[in-house]
Motif scaffolding. Sequence first.
Motif, PDB file in Angstrom:
ATOM      1  N   TYR A 122       0.891   0.868  14.918  1.00 20.83           N
ATOM      2  CA  TYR A 122       2.313   1.189  14.832  1.00 20.83           C
ATOM      3  C   TYR A 122       2.963   0.307  13.780  1.00 20.83           C
ATOM      4  CZ  TYR A 122       7.238   1.162  16.172  1.00 20.83           C
ATOM      5  OH  TYR A 122       8.595   1.216  16.154  1.00 20.83           O
ATOM      6  N   ALA A 125       1.841   1.433  10.302  1.00 23.97           N
ATOM      7  CA  ALA A 125       2.354   2.761   9.939  1.00 23.97           C
ATOM      8  C   ALA A 125       3.833   2.692   9.602  1.00 23.97           C
ATOM      9  CB  ALA A 125       2.115   3.730  11.097  1.00 23.97           C
ATOM     10  N   GLY A 128       4.954   1.024   6.401  1.00 25.11           N
ATOM     11  CA  GLY A 128       4.731   1.810   5.189  1.00 25.11           C
ATOM     12  C   GLY A 128       5.929   2.667   4.808  1.00 25.11           C
ATOM     13  N   LEU A 129       6.790   2.967   5.795  1.00 22.64           N
ATOM     14  CA  LEU A 129       7.933   3.844   5.519  1.00 22.64           C
ATOM     15  C   LEU A 129       8.937   3.206   4.573  1.00 22.64           C
ATOM     16  CD1 LEU A 129       8.694   5.305   9.042  1.00 22.64           C
ATOM     17  CD2 LEU A 129       7.764   6.486   7.092  1.00 22.64           C
ATOM     18  N   ILE A 132       9.088   4.313   0.968  1.00 26.49           N
ATOM     19  CA  ILE A 132       9.815   5.541   0.647  1.00 26.49           C
ATOM     20  C   ILE A 132      11.253   5.192   0.288  1.00 26.49           C
ATOM     21  CG2 ILE A 132      10.635   7.729   1.580  1.00 26.49           C
ATOM     22  CD1 ILE A 132       8.135   7.871   3.214  1.00 26.49           C
TER      23      ILE A 132
ATOM     24  N   ILE B  33      12.388  13.961   0.616  1.00 26.01           N
ATOM     25  CA  ILE B  33      13.047  13.147   1.648  1.00 26.01           C
ATOM     26  C   ILE B  33      13.290  13.983   2.903  1.00 26.01           C
ATOM     27  CG2 ILE B  33      15.103  11.805   2.183  1.00 26.01           C
ATOM     28  CD1 ILE B  33      13.442  10.411   0.224  1.00 26.01           C
ATOM     29  N   VAL B  36      10.231  14.040   4.826  1.00 19.33           N
ATOM     30  CA  VAL B  36       9.985  12.797   5.569  1.00 19.33           C
ATOM     31  C   VAL B  36      10.594  12.898   6.952  1.00 19.33           C
ATOM     32  CG1 VAL B  36      10.523  10.348   5.668  1.00 19.33           C
ATOM     33  CG2 VAL B  36       9.879  11.375   3.520  1.00 19.33           C
ATOM     34  N   PHE B  37      11.849  13.403   7.016  1.00 16.87           N
ATOM     35  CA  PHE B  37      12.508  13.494   8.320  1.00 16.87           C
ATOM     36  C   PHE B  37      11.730  14.438   9.236  1.00 16.87           C
ATOM     37  CE2 PHE B  37      15.989  11.646   5.953  1.00 16.87           C
ATOM     38  CZ  PHE B  37      16.407  10.702   6.859  1.00 16.87           C
ATOM     39  N   ILE B  40       8.519  12.620  10.482  1.00 16.92           N
ATOM     40  CA  ILE B  40       8.743  11.536  11.439  1.00 16.92           C
ATOM     41  C   ILE B  40       9.184  12.082  12.779  1.00 16.92           C
ATOM     42  CG2 ILE B  40      10.139   9.509  11.913  1.00 16.92           C
ATOM     43  CD1 ILE B  40      10.051   8.914   8.976  1.00 16.92           C
ATOM     44  N   VAL B  56       1.185   7.808  15.693  1.00 20.06           N
ATOM     45  CA  VAL B  56       1.152   6.693  14.755  1.00 20.06           C
ATOM     46  C   VAL B  56       0.366   7.071  13.506  1.00 20.06           C
ATOM     47  CG1 VAL B  56       0.269   4.393  14.432  1.00 20.06           C
ATOM     48  CG2 VAL B  56       1.542   4.915  16.449  1.00 20.06           C
ATOM     49  N   VAL B  59       2.462   9.126  11.168  1.00 23.29           N
ATOM     50  CA  VAL B  59       3.368   8.330  10.327  1.00 23.29           C
ATOM     51  C   VAL B  59       2.582   7.615   9.240  1.00 23.29           C
ATOM     52  CG1 VAL B  59       5.012   6.439  10.300  1.00 23.29           C
ATOM     53  CG2 VAL B  59       5.024   8.031  12.182  1.00 23.29           C
ATOM     54  N   LEU B  60       1.434   7.038   9.628  1.00 22.37           N
ATOM     55  CA  LEU B  60       0.625   6.255   8.689  1.00 22.37           C
ATOM     56  C   LEU B  60       0.176   7.093   7.507  1.00 22.37           C
ATOM     57  CD1 LEU B  60      -0.766   3.468   8.425  1.00 22.37           C
ATOM     58  CD2 LEU B  60      -2.743   4.471   9.483  1.00 22.37           C
ATOM     59  N   SER B  63       3.416   8.731   5.496  1.00 26.16           N
ATOM     60  CA  SER B  63       4.278   7.859   4.695  1.00 26.16           C
ATOM     61  C   SER B  63       3.639   7.608   3.339  1.00 26.16           C
ATOM     62  CB  SER B  63       4.549   6.555   5.430  1.00 26.16           C
ATOM     63  OG  SER B  63       3.379   5.809   5.548  1.00 26.16           O
TER      64      SER B  63
END
Lengths: 332, 173
Positions: A122, A125, A128-129, A132, B33, B36-37, B40, B56, B59-60, B63
């Motif tokens: 977690y 991960a 890493g955001l 962006i 972008i 991205v939303f 997530i 997880v 996301v990993l 991203s």
Amino acid sequence: MEQLLNSVPSWTNVAIFFGLGAALLLMVLAFVTYGILAERKVMGFMQGRYGPNQVGGRWGLLQTVADVLKLLLKEDTIPKAADRPLFILAPILAFAPAFMVLAVLPFTDAFQFADIGVGLLYYIAVSGLTTIGVVTGGWASNNKYALIGGMRAAAQMISYEIPLVMSVLGVVLLTGSLNLNDIVEAQKNVWYIFTQPVAFIVFLIAAVSELNRTPFDLPEAESELVAGFHVEYSGFRWAFFMLAEYVYLFAMAALTTILFLGGWHPVMFLGFIPGPVWFALKFSVVVFVLIWFRATFPRLRADQLMELGWKVLFPVALANIFVTALVKELFF
Amino acid sequence: MSGEYLAFLALALVAITGGVLMLNLTKVVHMVIALVFTFISIAGLYVLLSAEFVAVVQVLIYSGAVTIMMLFGIMLTRHQEEEGEKTTTGGFWRKALTAIAVFAFGIAVYLGVYRLDFGEEGARLHENNTEQIGMALYSHYTIPFEIASVILLVALVGAIILAKKDDEGAPKS
């Protein structure tokens, strides 16, 4: 905390968690305030000068507070040619993950927020955001230096996230769990810095790179890119980028303590000193080492950075996983 | 009205909004972008289903993937905004057929979701799901897993060869 997490959801719980979150945010802000002061003081000491010594007594104790106040009062400029919505969104995108990451870190056995099974993953991960946000900010500024800074941040994040994860895999293999509590518990007798020294070194280098600090501060190299991805930012939006950076410093130092330095476990014979003190001590040592790096290493060139990441750290981390797996299979 | 339901509504709303924005926005970076939303909030939906490992990893992976996509978006597209004429061409029948197809797809998905039956064995999957995924992957599905890694390796080598070919034409430095 345990019974709170398992209780029936209600508005009281929302209020309690909100209060706890706000308290943690204040604590982190206090760390950032004095972390920056400590960094300037230590760097001053290493470079043979005084550092801040005017505002707030002999040690400049209120220097950062004054700086933050100045930032708050500054004019908030948005360039005419910038991409307005993204320019506003970018600092938020960069900061929010930095704070989200803190939720899984177990500071002591009692002081922690979320005990999730994949805590380590977690952290990696979500952290890493932030990239962006950095790339978005660099692009939205409509400035070539900012764009180059953002591009560099992206390249650096992609290439150093891999050695970071790989080096941690050695620890995960020995513990048999991704849960940060289990990892700390497994270090009750021997810390992982002794059983996994190679992983520790790779992790530390990759961590400095993920933090975008010298010698890996290419996304914000002042001498090449004016200021990097946040050239066009001013006032509090700029402060948000800085805040994200220092919150990551906090988080990364805490993570290093948890993964390799035994978390809140005491050194032998000294068990009478409580766990939080031990955690704070180890944490401070890691922060000091990171500041030390910043004061002593010259910046790498972009191609050297890629070479170090892919040709040195990556194979070393792979070899470490292989050896760890062999040792675990043969001797445990 | 449980907390889970509220969380689902919020996440689903963000996911759908992201998807719609992604289709409607004109600049590539804005689209990314929006994406991205969506990604997530889908990870959030996985958490609601107690699939924390999948969430997880979502996301990993995304991203990093989204960042790369954004770079390609910046590098490979023109920055001058081309506000082209956006009126849809095509006659009445074409539009009607498209509408019918959209509705048919929606109904098919709706029926499919309501008839979906995973059986009884799913009840204990949420406990230690990281461990369970590992066990399944390395005992029952080893060969597909290895084949996937070989395919990735081939893709990697192919990309390197393709990138190298460009260099030969250029003068050697």
